[in-house]
Write a protein that holds these residues in place. Structure first.
Motif, short mmCIF file in Angstrom:
data_model
loop_
_atom_site.label_atom_id
_atom_site.label_comp_id
_atom_site.label_asym_id
_atom_site.label_seq_id
_atom_site.Cartn_x
_atom_site.Cartn_y
_atom_site.Cartn_z
N ALA A 139 0.94 -1.54 -0.02
CA ALA A 139 0.16 0.30 -0.54
C ALA A 139 0.79 0.97 -0.21
N SER A 140 0.23 2.10 -0.78
CA SER A 140 1.04 3.25 -0.25
C SER A 140 0.40 4.55 0.16
N THR A 141 -0.81 4.25 1.31
CA THR A 141 -1.27 4.85 1.99
C THR A 141 -2.20 4.02 3.17
N ALA A 142 -1.66 4.50 4.76
CA ALA A 142 -2.35 4.23 5.87
C ALA A 142 -3.55 5.42 6.58
N MET A 143 -4.82 4.32 7.07
CA MET A 143 -4.77 5.40 8.06
C MET A 143 -5.04 5.09 9.90
N VAL A 144 -4.55 6.35 10.33
CA VAL A 144 -4.57 6.23 11.48
C VAL A 144 -5.32 6.52 12.23
N THR A 145 -6.43 6.79 13.22
CA THR A 145 -6.81 7.20 14.20
C THR A 145 -7.17 6.96 15.17
N VAL A 146 -7.00 8.24 15.69
CA VAL A 146 -6.95 8.90 17.52
C VAL A 146 -8.31 9.36 17.67
N ALA A 147 -9.00 8.51 18.96
CA ALA A 147 -10.80 8.53 19.94
C ALA A 147 -10.40 8.94 20.73
N ALA A 148 -11.21 9.37 21.12
CA ALA A 148 -11.34 9.41 23.26
C ALA A 148 -13.18 9.39 22.83
N ILE A 149 -13.17 7.97 23.76
CA ILE A 149 -15.15 7.12 23.64
C ILE A 149 -14.98 7.07 25.36
N ASP A 150 -15.95 7.50 26.25
CA ASP A 150 -15.78 7.57 27.67
C ASP A 150 -14.76 7.55 28.27
N HIS A 151 -14.10 6.83 28.92
CA HIS A 151 -13.38 7.37 29.42
C HIS A 151 -11.97 5.81 28.52
N MET A 152 -12.08 5.65 27.69
CA MET A 152 -11.22 4.76 26.67
C MET A 152 -10.38 5.20 25.66
N ILE A 153 -9.36 5.21 25.13
CA ILE A 153 -8.81 5.76 24.04
C ILE A 153 -8.58 4.20 23.49
N ASP A 154 -9.42 4.68 21.34
CA ASP A 154 -9.77 4.31 20.92
C ASP A 154 -8.55 4.36 19.28
N LEU A 155 -7.38 3.72 19.09
CA LEU A 155 -6.27 3.65 17.95
C LEU A 155 -6.79 2.58 17.02
N GLU A 156 -6.95 2.58 15.90
CA GLU A 156 -6.77 2.58 14.71
C GLU A 156 -6.31 2.65 13.64
N VAL A 157 -5.30 1.29 13.04
CA VAL A 157 -4.17 1.70 12.36
C VAL A 157 -4.72 0.66 11.11
N ILE A 158 -5.31 1.27 10.12
CA ILE A 158 -5.86 0.80 8.55
C ILE A 158 -4.29 0.44 7.42
N ASP A 159 -4.56 -0.88 7.35
CA ASP A 159 -3.71 -1.21 5.86
C ASP A 159 -4.28 -1.55 4.93
N PRO A 160 -5.19 -0.76 3.93
CA PRO A 160 -5.62 -0.90 3.01
C PRO A 160 -5.00 -2.09 1.63
N GLY A 161 -3.46 -2.54 1.94
CA GLY A 161 -3.17 -3.29 2.05
C GLY A 161 -3.23 -3.19 -0.25
N PRO A 162 -2.33 -3.99 -1.49
CA PRO A 162 -2.42 -5.89 -0.49
C PRO A 162 -1.18 -6.34 -0.83
N ALA A 163 -1.13 -7.68 0.58
CA ALA A 163 0.26 -7.48 1.07
C ALA A 163 0.75 -8.07 0.10
N ARG A 164 2.17 -7.82 -0.11
CA ARG A 164 3.76 -8.05 -0.28
C ARG A 164 3.68 -9.61 -0.86
N THR A 165 3.03 -10.87 0.99
CA THR A 165 3.65 -12.25 0.55
C THR A 165 2.04 -12.95 0.44
N PRO A 166 1.96 -13.50 0.38
CA PRO A 166 0.81 -14.25 0.32
C PRO A 166 -0.61 -14.35 1.39
N SER A 167 0.71 -14.38 2.87
CA SER A 167 -0.02 -14.17 3.27
C SER A 167 -0.25 -12.90 4.91
N GLY A 168 -1.11 -12.57 4.79
CA GLY A 168 -1.85 -11.16 5.43
C GLY A 168 -1.25 -11.35 7.06
#
Length: 377
Positions: A306-335
């Motif tokens: 992938a040439s891009t990735a998405m990073v999301t940092v949010a606050a939900i109630d008293h928790m920190i929510d983190l998400e990192v998404i790699d849109p792919g595809p993978a370089r190897t057969p295994s993801g």
């Protein structure tokens, strides 16, 4: 390293000489007790001291000189010497008290099994002497001796158990600290080497056609290597117990996220960063959140086309929510990225009371973590 208090240093230096001194003093006083006491005033059946009783007394009391180094041998010599004195109808004197100290030493500094055997041997010896009706050992003396033997063993065993518990706690703390440093080393080295590998590939590809771009790649490699070296030296300093905190770089956290994103963008991976305002975070939680994002982006660089990735940092109630998404595809057969990175990441998250899940996401990969803002380690 911090200087130890004077009394601690003095006790450490004097420790090797303490037991020999105890043995010498005990032998002198035990012999003096034997020679200076009129046995007739204790029990008319007691014999006057002779060479055998004097040697046995010296040997038994002197055995305390190795009460910690060889507790089993020390106690065995003590019991044997006391038996010789008693069976030859001589006054046991101070040896009755010293035998309690010897049993205590066996229980405190030896194996628990050996101490139990020692207690049993002591009880058997007193019981046997009572059956033989040796002088100066009536029923009340026997019961008192058995009670004191049990008390000496119990005190020594309690001290040994406490010392073992402290050792176990210390070993656990050392192991946990080394594991934490190993995770940090992995995060720093894996991230830095991934960036260096990408930039080295870019530089080699454009070195003839685009010299400024190749120079820029070399500058990024040099800067990344310097940062990794500084952090690695800091962690190695912790292993050497260096306590000059001013020489160490500050701990990373979510405040350093823009710099991390810039480094990854310089490696050619465009980052779409969505970052909500966050409450004041516990330092451990902030570091864990930073490492989650760092490891996830490192895996994108290493395993994804992938040439891009998405990073999301949010606050939900008293928790920190983190998400990192790699849109792919993978370089190897295994993801699924291989290695210890994700395992260490999950350990980090659990230590602060959070949860993490990761796996394939469409053609790519997704890491999602939730962390308590205050930390619940």
């Amino acid at each position: 390293m911090k200087a130890q208090p004077g009394w601690v240093e003095a006790s450490r230096r004097l420790s090797p000489y303490l037991d020999p001194a105890i043995g010498i003093v005990a032998a002198v006083f035990a012999l003096a007790s034997l020679l200076s006491t009129d046995p007739g005033t204790i029990d008319p059946r007691l014999a006057e001291p002779n060479i055998l009783s004097a040697v046995a007394t010296l040997a038994a009391a002197g055995a305390l000189a190795w009460r910690r180094r060889r507790p089993v041998a020390s106690y065995a010599v003590m019991v044997a010497g006391a038996l010789v004195v008693s069976l030859t109808d001589h006054y046991i004197g101070l040896l009755s008290v010293l035998s309690l100290f010897s049993l205590y030493s066996l229980a405190a500094h030896g194996q628990r099994r050996d101490a139990l055997v020692g207690l049993g041997a002591g009880v058997a010896c007193f019981g046997g002497l009572a059956l033989l009706d040796v002088p100066d050992l009536g029923l009340s003396d026997l019961l008192q001796a058995l009670a004191l033997l049990t008390a000496a063993w119990a005190i020594g065993d309690a001290i040994r158990s406490r010392r073992q518990q402290q050792r176990d706690q210390l070993n656990a703390a050392v192991a946990e600290e080394r594991l934490r440093i190993a995770r940090d080393l992995h995060d720093v080295v894996a991230h830095s080497m991934s960036l260096i590998a990408v930039q080295a590939g870019v530089g080699a590809h454009v070195i003839r056609s685009d010299v400024p771009a190749a120079q820029r790649s070399l500058e990024i490699i040099a800067d990344t290597a310097r940062k990794a070296l500084v952090q690695t030296r800091s962690m190695l300093g912790m292993l050497r117990e260096e306590t000059q905190d001013s020489a160490r770089p500050p701990t990373h956290g979510l405040a350093d996220l823009p710099a991390l994103v810039d480094d990854v963008r310089a490696a050619g991976l465009d980052i779409e960063l969505s970052r909500a305002p966050l409450p004041g975070l516990d330092a451990a939680v902030s570091l864990t959140a930073y490492r989650v994002i760092q490891e996830s982006l490192t895996n994108v660089i290493k395993h994804s086309a992938a040439s891009t990735a998405m990073v999301t940092v949010a606050a939900i109630d008293h928790m920190i929510d983190l998400e990192v998404i790699d849109p792919g595809p993978a370089r190897t057969p295994s993801g699924t990225p291989s290695g210890h990175g994700l395992v260490g990441l999950a350990e980090r998250v659990r230590l602060v009371g959070g949860a993490v899940e990761y796996g394939t996401h469409d053609a790519g990969f997704r890491v999602h973590a939730t962390l308590p803002a205050g930390g619940t380690r």
